[in-house]
Design a protein around this motif. Structure first.
Motif, PDB file in Angstrom:
ATOM      1  N   ILE A  63      34.188 -19.534  76.770  1.00  0.00           N
ATOM      2  CA  ILE A  63      32.813 -19.053  76.588  1.00  0.00           C
ATOM      3  C   ILE A  63      32.713 -17.688  75.917  1.00  0.00           C
ATOM      4  N   LEU A  64      33.806 -16.988  75.758  1.00  0.00           N
ATOM      5  CA  LEU A  64      33.754 -15.674  75.116  1.00  0.00           C
ATOM      6  C   LEU A  64      33.771 -15.851  73.599  1.00  0.00           C
ATOM      7  N   ASN A  65      33.341 -14.825  72.888  1.00  0.00           N
ATOM      8  CA  ASN A  65      33.293 -14.911  71.438  1.00  0.00           C
ATOM      9  C   ASN A  65      33.694 -13.591  70.817  1.00  0.00           C
ATOM     10  N   ARG A  66      33.990 -13.642  69.554  1.00  0.00           N
ATOM     11  CA  ARG A  66      34.277 -12.441  68.768  1.00  0.00           C
ATOM     12  C   ARG A  66      33.771 -12.699  67.361  1.00  0.00           C
ATOM     13  N   THR A  67      33.421 -11.621  66.680  1.00  0.00           N
ATOM     14  CA  THR A  67      32.850 -11.734  65.346  1.00  0.00           C
ATOM     15  C   THR A  67      33.816 -11.135  64.332  1.00  0.00           C
ATOM     16  N   PHE A  68      34.027 -11.879  63.256  1.00  0.00           N
ATOM     17  CA  PHE A  68      34.935 -11.458  62.196  1.00  0.00           C
ATOM     18  C   PHE A  68      34.194 -11.319  60.872  1.00  0.00           C
ATOM     19  N   VAL A  69      34.689 -10.402  60.047  1.00  0.00           N
ATOM     20  CA  VAL A  69      34.380 -10.418  58.625  1.00  0.00           C
ATOM     21  C   VAL A  69      35.650 -10.974  57.997  1.00  0.00           C
ATOM     22  N   VAL A  70      35.503 -12.095  57.289  1.00  0.00           N
ATOM     23  CA  VAL A  70      36.654 -12.811  56.741  1.00  0.00           C
ATOM     24  C   VAL A  70      36.637 -12.684  55.224  1.00  0.00           C
ATOM     25  N   PHE A  71      37.808 -12.357  54.654  1.00  0.00           N
ATOM     26  CA  PHE A  71      37.967 -12.189  53.210  1.00  0.00           C
ATOM     27  C   PHE A  71      38.978 -13.213  52.713  1.00  0.00           C
ATOM     28  N   SER A  72      38.603 -13.982  51.705  1.00  0.00           N
ATOM     29  CA  SER A  72      39.504 -14.951  51.098  1.00  0.00           C
ATOM     30  C   SER A  72      40.014 -14.375  49.782  1.00  0.00           C
ATOM     31  N   THR A  73      41.320 -14.098  49.723  1.00  0.00           N
ATOM     32  CA  THR A  73      41.947 -13.536  48.531  1.00  0.00           C
ATOM     33  C   THR A  73      42.936 -14.562  47.968  1.00  0.00           C
ATOM     34  N   ASN A  75      46.090 -14.576  47.857  1.00  0.00           N
ATOM     35  CA  ASN A  75      47.324 -14.730  48.623  1.00  0.00           C
ATOM     36  C   ASN A  75      47.137 -15.064  50.093  1.00  0.00           C
ATOM     37  N   ALA A  76      45.972 -14.715  50.652  1.00  0.00           N
ATOM     38  CA  ALA A  76      45.806 -14.880  52.095  1.00  0.00           C
ATOM     39  C   ALA A  76      44.332 -14.878  52.488  1.00  0.00           C
ATOM     40  N   LEU A  77      44.121 -15.261  53.721  1.00  0.00           N
ATOM     41  CA  LEU A  77      42.813 -15.184  54.351  1.00  0.00           C
ATOM     42  C   LEU A  77      42.917 -14.060  55.377  1.00  0.00           C
ATOM     43  N   TYR A  78      42.134 -12.998  55.201  1.00  0.00           N
ATOM     44  CA  TYR A  78      42.188 -11.833  56.071  1.00  0.00           C
ATOM     45  C   TYR A  78      40.943 -11.800  56.942  1.00  0.00           C
ATOM     46  N   GLY A  79      41.123 -11.443  58.210  1.00  0.00           N
ATOM     47  CA  GLY A  79      39.988 -11.327  59.107  1.00  0.00           C
ATOM     48  C   GLY A  79      40.001 -10.009  59.851  1.00  0.00           C
ATOM     49  N   TRP A  80      38.870  -9.337  59.842  1.00  0.00           N
ATOM     50  CA  TRP A  80      38.695  -8.093  60.581  1.00  0.00           C
ATOM     51  C   TRP A  80      37.790  -8.381  61.764  1.00  0.00           C
TER      52      TRP A  80
END
Length: 184
Positions: A63-73, A75-80
């Motif tokens: 039931i817990l959640n977290r919010t990401f800003v996701v960047f697709s480059t 070479n990789a998929l980065y998430g903050w």
């Protein structure tokens, strides 16, 4: 002093102290991200095209959640991890993050994107380890009125999958799926 007044003062003092500690903890956790975002990008760290980016929520521990800003480059998929657990009390809490995804300076700054993903709770998924990307326009049960436009599920070669609930009304699941697949 009557007992009820003493009790009220004690509860108020404990509440104030708790709120103060929570606020202090929140500010100290945001400081590294603010430092990264305030740095100028060098020409060597600039992507030729802005990375595709989106704001997404991910559930964990049922039931817990977290919010990401996701960047697709390329070479990789980065998430903050921009936010920890949130409730639906502020249904537009993610709007400043959506505005960040429109910032061309940030979305072309590969060094900043990498550093943000290295902060606590962030992630980096190498493009070579992504084996499937699925999109869905179905709403997610339990979102409590937080505006979302669908979901994207990423599966890696370790059989681990991550479901990202796309926050806001403008995020298109199929376009995000294509951006992740094509490395843009």
């Amino acid at each position: 002093m009557p007992r009820t007044v003493e009790f009220t003062v004690l509860v108020a003092a404990i509440s104030f102290f708790g709120f103060f500690l929570y606020s202090f903890w929140t500010l100290t956790r945001r400081a590294p991200a603010l430092d990264i975002l305030s740095n100028e990008a060098s020409d060597a760290d600039r992507l030729p095209l802005p990375a595709s980016s989106f704001v997404a929520m991910e559930y964990f521990w049922l039931i817990l959640n977290r919010t990401f800003v996701v960047f697709s480059t390329p070479n990789a998929l980065y998430g903050w991890k921009a936010s920890g657990p949130v409730s639906n009390a502020d249904r537009d809490y993610f709007q400043p993050l959506v505005e960040m995804t429109l910032d061309r300076e940030l979305t072309q700054d590969l060094a900043a994107i990498r550093k943000l993903s290295e902060l606590s709770g962030g992630f980096c998924i190498a493009r070579s380890s992504i084996v499937s990307v699925e999109s869905s326009y179905k709403s997610k049960w339990g979102m409590g009125g937080i505006l979302h436009s669908g979901r994207v599920t990423i599966t890696t070669n370790t059989r681990r999958s991550r479901e990202f609930i796309l926050l806001g009304s403008s995020a298109d699941p199929d376009s995000i799926k294509d951006a992740i697949w094509n490395g843009r």
